[in-house]
Design a protein around this motif. Structure first.
Motif, PDB file in Angstrom:
ATOM      1  N   TRP A 196      31.096  44.542  35.718  1.00 40.42           N
ATOM      2  CA  TRP A 196      32.365  43.890  36.012  1.00 40.42           C
ATOM      3  C   TRP A 196      32.705  43.871  37.489  1.00 40.42           C
ATOM      4  O   TRP A 196      33.577  43.130  37.915  1.00 40.42           O
ATOM      5  N   GLY A 207      31.206  40.926  41.320  1.00 42.46           N
ATOM      6  CA  GLY A 207      31.815  39.906  42.185  1.00 42.46           C
ATOM      7  C   GLY A 207      31.361  38.506  41.849  1.00 42.46           C
ATOM      8  O   GLY A 207      31.446  37.594  42.668  1.00 42.46           O
ATOM      9  N   GLY A 223      31.025  35.486  38.388  1.00 41.03           N
ATOM     10  CA  GLY A 223      31.860  35.024  37.277  1.00 41.03           C
ATOM     11  C   GLY A 223      32.909  34.057  37.784  1.00 41.03           C
ATOM     12  O   GLY A 223      33.197  33.990  38.974  1.00 41.03           O
ATOM     13  N   SER A 279      36.055  34.385  40.689  1.00 43.26           N
ATOM     14  CA  SER A 279      35.921  35.780  41.123  1.00 43.26           C
ATOM     15  C   SER A 279      36.476  36.033  42.525  1.00 43.26           C
ATOM     16  O   SER A 279      36.537  37.173  42.958  1.00 43.26           O
ATOM     17  N   GLU A 280      36.882  34.978  43.225  1.00 47.02           N
ATOM     18  CA  GLU A 280      37.542  35.213  44.507  1.00 47.02           C
ATOM     19  C   GLU A 280      38.873  35.926  44.315  1.00 47.02           C
ATOM     20  O   GLU A 280      39.330  36.640  45.195  1.00 47.02           O
ATOM     21  N   ILE A 308      39.115  39.860  39.773  1.00 46.67           N
ATOM     22  CA  ILE A 308      38.051  40.859  39.857  1.00 46.67           C
ATOM     23  C   ILE A 308      37.384  40.992  38.500  1.00 46.67           C
ATOM     24  O   ILE A 308      36.174  40.914  38.385  1.00 46.67           O
ATOM     25  N   SER A 309      38.190  41.165  37.463  1.00 41.71           N
ATOM     26  CA  SER A 309      37.591  41.430  36.153  1.00 41.71           C
ATOM     27  C   SER A 309      38.535  41.039  35.022  1.00 41.71           C
ATOM     28  O   SER A 309      39.745  40.919  35.208  1.00 41.71           O
ATOM     29  N   SER A 359      33.079  40.638  34.660  1.00 44.36           N
ATOM     30  CA  SER A 359      33.362  40.193  36.022  1.00 44.36           C
ATOM     31  C   SER A 359      34.031  38.821  36.012  1.00 44.36           C
ATOM     32  O   SER A 359      33.655  37.946  35.226  1.00 44.36           O
ATOM     33  N   GLY A 360      35.029  38.614  36.883  1.00 43.55           N
ATOM     34  CA  GLY A 360      35.686  37.310  36.973  1.00 43.55           C
ATOM     35  C   GLY A 360      36.529  37.002  35.750  1.00 43.55           C
ATOM     36  O   GLY A 360      36.853  37.894  34.956  1.00 43.55           O
ATOM     37  N   ARG A 375      30.223  41.369  46.824  1.00 44.77           N
ATOM     38  CA  ARG A 375      29.730  42.416  45.934  1.00 44.77           C
ATOM     39  C   ARG A 375      29.750  43.780  46.619  1.00 44.77           C
ATOM     40  O   ARG A 375      30.142  44.784  46.021  1.00 44.77           O
ATOM     41  N   ASN A 391      33.311  44.955  46.784  1.00 42.29           N
ATOM     42  CA  ASN A 391      33.732  45.446  45.467  1.00 42.29           C
ATOM     43  C   ASN A 391      33.188  46.849  45.215  1.00 42.29           C
ATOM     44  O   ASN A 391      33.883  47.726  44.705  1.00 42.29           O
TER      45      ASN A 391
END
Lengths: 352, 352
Positions: B13, B16, B18, B21-22, B25-26, B130-131, B310, B313
């Protein structure tokens, strides 16, 4: 020499050389003098004020003090130029304040001396030198004093000595001060002890711009408070051989303690300062003084070698408001100055 | 898979990637379930608690959920390992707190799911992606739920739905949440508007570690508040297609406004963050989250390219207290952690 050219270089006193220059930025000796036969400035009427100014100008500019002396009439001087002279420690904030009083300052090309005319006294003659050079400064100010006295008669009382507008200056009319960089005493919290000790010795401890100013950048002006009843040499000897060496020793002990026992915290301060100076896009005036102080400490204790002391000393000066505007060639509001300050610093650090 | 090996990498997750994702986060979907025929945990006696734990363990670990599932008994787990699981969002802070209650967590190798046993409910099944991947997370949590239900009978009421220890979870027993990175809304001061709007939509806005925690690093958990009387798909659809896209749009507008109208101030924040992260010798936990947040914003708006999302994160995760101690292989007090944190960051940024 014109005022715009002043921003090209720092005065002699900021070159970061001279004895004890790791801690003593500069030494200053100042004389207060008044012409006999005239009222003090705050009692004189405008025609008298103008006459005093004119008599002093003539004597100062007749060539006896050197060929390259600049005369700046402060009533005609733009406000930003007045501020520039304050930032360079050539005139007091009081002398720069906008008012109608006819007044001026004379400055030599290397900015080793400045003579304020019609400040609190008719004449305030000061010599500024880099590092701990009080005796040299004293000798120079005496030569200036002698040259001026050739054709000017000073107000003098056999009982009291030189007469001055403020009683604290009566007697020798001398004020001796040193500008000290005391970042380690500040970091270790011992600066208040030094302040109290100085107070007990009847010394004044002030900030970067004298009376009432804050000690931004961990820069402290220490000066004698009384001039009556003591000889000039006695005052000077006290300073040169007792007071200043004692404070220097305290600061050096504090620096050693930081290096030996708190090296990570010390490096943290130093590298954060370097990081901010080399990366920030806006920098406030107080913030940059604090950062430059930690960087200067870092260079002096040998933890960072990315920049020399002279460059740091210059940055203390040229990042101040009037300097920024003179260098930029345009008036700037506070927000624009913060940007210009950050840009100038990055340029000087070679990272822009 | 052992807990020490967890520090080598971040969970799926945090990679970074998905959709969205900017900013997202999850995505997390969590189910609350209780076994039929047993009291809720806070009412069960120790033998019952152990029996519940054992029944769940058997069902979870029998291979139906995958081969590489780690079972961690929290009563036997060192405190630093419990804290590590909290930092990785695999267990709640409540589940990590030292007490005698027999309890555990099961985690798959990629940390896409974790199943807490004997937390507030007998089973808390969560999937983290993730995302913005709520539907994928929902599908996965449903498959887990089905696999568990094969041999476990859940407490269920035809009238209320799934029964849970806390009434706010009764019904679907589902909680849907997204972790959002909202630095621009924070910088422009609009975050409070978003909080109020979310509140009006009966959503909870919480910090990095859920209930009662601060939004350090400008990380906000937005989740549904009520589960009773609404279908799972309805709750999910709301989130995926209305709530989250709206907040994303707000944050994007705020980012654009910063880039267009306050680019110097924006760059100042970004470069100061980079400067501190790459130079400081000690860094506090809250400070580093704030710095990483500004750096992440800088990378996302294209103002700095010195590091990838990534890596950033991962730094959010591995600079937290338990991770630092696991990576360092030794217990550390707060002051030592601050140094270790600064050193680790400089290593990861390639500047040490």
């Amino acid at each position: 020499m014109t005022i715009p050219r002043m921003t090209d270089h720092a005065g002699e006193w900021l070159r970061g050389a001279g004895p004890q220059s790791e801690i003593v930025i500069s030494s200053r000796v100042r004389l207060a003098r008044n012409l006999a036969g005239y009222s003090f400035i705050n009692r004189a009427d405008p025609p008298q004020q103008t006459e005093i100014l004119e008599r002093c100008r003539k004597q100062i500019m007749d060539g006896h003090l050197g060929d390259d002396v600049l005369w700046v009439s402060l009533t005609e001087c733009p406000q930003v130029d007045c501020q520039l002279l304050v930032e360079r420690h050539l005139i007091s904030r009081q002398h720069a304040a906008a008012n109608e009083l006819p007044r001026a300052v004379a400055v030599d090309a290397n900015e080793t001396f400045s003579i304020m005319v019609n400040e609190e006294d008719h004449l305030r003659v000061q010599v500024l030198r880099s590092g701990l050079q009080l005796e040299e400064a004293f000798d120079q100010v005496n030569r200036l004093d002698d040259a001026l006295e050739e054709n000017l008669e000073y107000a003098f009382s056999k009982r009291f000595g030189y007469l001055t507008a403020c009683p604290t200056n009566v007697g020798t009319g001398i004020r001796i001060s040193v500008m000290l960089h005391l970042p380690a005493l500040k970091l270790t919290g011992e600066i208040e002890k030094v302040r109290r000790a100085a107070h007990d010795m009847h010394l004044a401890v002030r900030g970067l711009f004298g009376e009432g100013s804050e000690a931004h950048g961990d820069l402290y002006q220490v000066s004698n408070q009384t001039t009556l009843g003591r000889g000039e040499r006695e005052i000077l000897g006290d300073f040169q051989h007792t007071v200043v060496p004692q404070i220097i020793a305290y600061e050096q002990q504090a620096r050693q303690a930081l290096v030996q026992h708190r090296s990570v915290q010390l490096d943290d301060k130093i590298w954060r300062a370097w990081a901010m100076l080399s990366h920030a896009r806006t920098l406030g005036n107080e913030e940059i003084l604090a950062l430059l102080s930690h960087l200067r400490l870092g260079v002096n204790v040998g933890r960072i070698d990315k920049i020399g002391i002279r460059q740091i000393n210059e940055l203390f000066l040229i990042t101040q408001p009037a300097h920024l505007q003179k260098i930029g060639g345009t008036p700037m509001d506070a927000s624009t100055r913060r940007e210009a300050r950050a840009t100038l610093v990055r340029q000087r650090l070679g990272v822009a």
